[in-house]
Design an enzyme around this catalytic site. Sequence first.
Site, PDB file in Angstrom:
ATOM      1  N   CYS A 113       0.204   2.119   6.696  1.00  0.00           N
ATOM      2  CA  CYS A 113       0.555   0.719   6.917  1.00  0.00           C
ATOM      3  C   CYS A 113       0.685   0.009   5.578  1.00  0.00           C
ATOM      4  CB  CYS A 113      -0.494   0.035   7.783  1.00  0.00           C
ATOM      5  SG  CYS A 113      -2.174   0.106   7.136  1.00  0.00           S
ATOM      6  N   CYS A 153       0.809  -1.220   0.000  1.00  0.00           N
ATOM      7  CA  CYS A 153       0.000   0.000   0.000  1.00  0.00           C
ATOM      8  C   CYS A 153       0.843   1.273   0.000  1.00  0.00           C
ATOM      9  CB  CYS A 153      -0.941   0.009   1.199  1.00  0.00           C
ATOM     10  SG  CYS A 153      -2.189  -1.287   1.140  1.00  0.00           S
ATOM     11  N   HIS A 211      -9.120   3.926  -1.488  1.00  0.00           N
ATOM     12  CA  HIS A 211      -7.706   3.550  -1.367  1.00  0.00           C
ATOM     13  C   HIS A 211      -7.269   2.823  -2.639  1.00  0.00           C
ATOM     14  CE1 HIS A 211      -3.979   1.962  -0.010  1.00  0.00           C
ATOM     15  NE2 HIS A 211      -4.411   0.963   0.739  1.00  0.00           N
TER      16      HIS A 211
END
Length: 385
Positions: free
Chosen positions: A371, A89, A341
């Site tokens: 994260c 990510c 996201h």
Amino acid sequence: MAEAYIVEAVRTPVGRRKGGLGGVHPADLGAHVLKALVARSGVDPAAVEDVVFGCLDTVGPQAGDVARTSWLAAGLPEEVPGVTIDRQCGSSQQAVHFAAQGVLSGTQDLVVAGGVQNMTQIPIAFASRQATEPLGLTQGPFAGSEGWRARYGDRPVNQFYGAESIAAKWGISRRDQEEFALRSHQRALRAIDEGRFARETVPFGDVTVDEGPRRDTSLEKMAALRPVVEGGTITAACSSQVSDGAAAMLLASERAVREHGLTPRARVHHLSVRGEDPIRMLSAPIPATAYALKKAGMSIGEIDLVEINEAFAPVVLAWLKETGADPDRVNVNGGAIALGHPLGATGVKLMTTLLHELERTGGRFGLQTMCEGGGQANVTIVERL
């Protein structure tokens, strides 16, 4: 001392799963922000020395070095190369780090950092199984690794289980998560209604604003949802949305700023990345932030604005508890629970929002963290000029 300056930063609006961007080729999403970046900065595209893009699940239309493909699809000079990277990510935040490090080292003067992800077309790896079948020794990247088994045994490796373990460790209730999620939607809708994202976004066809925020959401609706993991507290309402989008920014050296007549808007004050327990996976922003602040010689109170990715509500709530950060300075325009996201693009998307919000409010320092799979977290501190 060398400096790495942020000259320009743009992003697409974030599209919902199967929304307005769902049918767009990832390279065309990337090309869209690259063309806008060149146009807005006024830079000679032939002077760019590299294009560093983040992207996960680089298969199908996202395969074959989508950074290079996006640059070429934008009609930009063939002599400019591109490279695609994957730090899960945090991929495009890492793209910013690599671009800034090239500038800070003195080996490069103009580098584009960005990212792209079309999750409608390429769902996150194992998404269909994650909720019910934790990845371990029979599937996924760990399958067959004797070293992994010796170190971590058969413990589940899964983002939902990681989020649940954070909620349990830091005593975060489902109600806490739902109140946070509702606030994310409310802040995002306020930002949209006040036009706060107008300067940073480049509309793509009919998609002119972020599609994710829900005006009709409520605590009552959230309370009716079933947990993702049986007996757990995490629901879809407290998780980041599956999304499509792209973002890009231009980093420049002092020499490039001078020679190309560019106007720097911020400088990279600090960058670092740290790792933690890969089973809990999502709590790494906590030690990574402590590490970054110590190296930068700063306290959390000196940070005017924070963008921390809302992968799941407990990630941010635990980080707030540990850092003591002021919630009114954190994700002030909402986060991924409301805005989405788009994995490989989120790092630069968040930094683009951070830059523009620092300018809007007159803040000086902004911190970004998120994260990442494998129990990792990048931290970037930027100073508005």
